[in-house]
Design a protein around this motif. Sequence first.
Motif, PDB file in Angstrom:
ATOM      1  N   GLY A   1      21.656  70.646  69.260  1.00  0.00           N
ATOM      2  CA  GLY A   1      22.739  69.858  70.103  1.00  0.00           C
ATOM      3  C   GLY A   1      23.803  71.056  70.724  1.00  0.00           C
TER       4      GLY A   1
ATOM      5  N   ARG B   1      18.170  71.365  72.301  1.00  0.00           N
ATOM      6  CA  ARG B   1      18.260  69.842  72.074  1.00  0.00           C
ATOM      7  C   ARG B   1      18.166  69.500  70.711  1.00  0.00           C
ATOM      8  NH1 ARG B   1      18.106  67.826  77.092  1.00  0.00           N
ATOM      9  NH2 ARG B   1      16.954  68.765  78.608  1.00  0.00           N
ATOM     10  N   GLU B   2      17.443  70.503  69.878  1.00  0.00           N
ATOM     11  CA  GLU B   2      17.304  70.445  68.429  1.00  0.00           C
ATOM     12  C   GLU B   2      18.526  70.463  67.764  1.00  0.00           C
ATOM     13  OE1 GLU B   2      14.301  72.871  66.755  1.00  0.00           O
ATOM     14  OE2 GLU B   2      12.670  71.922  68.333  1.00  0.00           O
TER      15      GLU B   2
ATOM     16  N   LEU C   1      22.509  64.446  75.869  1.00  0.00           N
ATOM     17  CA  LEU C   1      21.741  65.396  75.815  1.00  0.00           C
ATOM     18  C   LEU C   1      20.331  65.551  76.367  1.00  0.00           C
ATOM     19  CD1 LEU C   1      22.053  66.352  72.006  1.00  0.00           C
ATOM     20  CD2 LEU C   1      22.676  67.868  74.028  1.00  0.00           C
ATOM     21  N   ALA C   2      19.766  64.345  76.723  1.00  0.00           N
ATOM     22  CA  ALA C   2      18.649  63.903  77.488  1.00  0.00           C
ATOM     23  C   ALA C   2      18.751  64.233  78.851  1.00  0.00           C
ATOM     24  CB  ALA C   2      18.024  62.526  76.778  1.00  0.00           C
TER      25      ALA C   2
ATOM     26  N   LEU D   1      20.973  75.324  76.696  1.00  0.00           N
ATOM     27  CA  LEU D   1      20.530  74.143  75.986  1.00  0.00           C
ATOM     28  C   LEU D   1      19.813  74.008  74.961  1.00  0.00           C
ATOM     29  CD1 LEU D   1      21.464  70.963  75.864  1.00  0.00           C
ATOM     30  CD2 LEU D   1      19.996  70.678  77.689  1.00  0.00           C
TER      31      LEU D   1
END
Length: 275
Positions: free
Chosen positions: A86, A83-84, A19-20, A81
């Motif tokens: 996913g 990130r929290e 993800l990063a 996207l």
Amino acid sequence: VDRRTVLEEEAHQVRANTLAALEEGSVVRGTVRSLASYGAFIDLGGVDGLLHVGDISWSRVADPSKELTVGDVLDLKILKLDRETGKIALGLKQMYPDPWEETAQTLKVGERINGEVTRLTDFGAFVEVLPGVEGLIHVSEMSWVKRVQRPSDIVKKGERVDAVILKVDPAARRLSLGLKQVLGNPWDTIGDRYPIGKIVEGKVTRLAKFGAFVEVEEGIDGLIHVSEFTHEKRIEHPSEVVKIGQVVRAVVLSADKETKRLKLGMKQLDRKSVV
């Protein structure tokens, strides 16, 4: 239990690292893991992304399984996207030029074009005239002489039809098409086909207090006014002389393409001419 915990932590770390490394707008390679009616889940290497059915192709896709197979390796664009949570939204069609940008300039109002009927709705039929470019034939543009209630009475899904381009709106991605314009308006030549004095024959389709409507050709009705039935007596209602379904002969009194009216008379015929 300890082993499971370790594996879960490793999987979590892989997911976090993946993800990063991802960025919206970037291109990634993934493998189709599973298919659903609404799209496909893509394995990006420890994390899944969703390829929505609407982002598979510029052409309309009804069933993802007809376009993709589990195990397919695809290059896709990251559309969104989070990130929290996913959640990753992917696009396949975005890997190719938007057909509207490439072909809209070639579509000209008034031109005739051929395409395949892809969808039928209550208000019309959608026709794919170019890959990824659909146009709408509204029910009002299907026939000059019929009031179309159901598009399926005129065209069928999968059928190829000719149509005339009525309007192009690239910004709204809308293309308006006409089917009846291909055939030409029969009322434009009504005066040539039905000159004054011509004797015609047709079936009585409707009765009204003021007269009877006679179908002289498909979709074209002429009116025999109550005053035009006979010289012998005054008619109060056309049912005194004719009935629905009866075939009659009449003389053309006038034909007006502007008002779309065809006037007929029976009293102008000899009595023996009436069927």
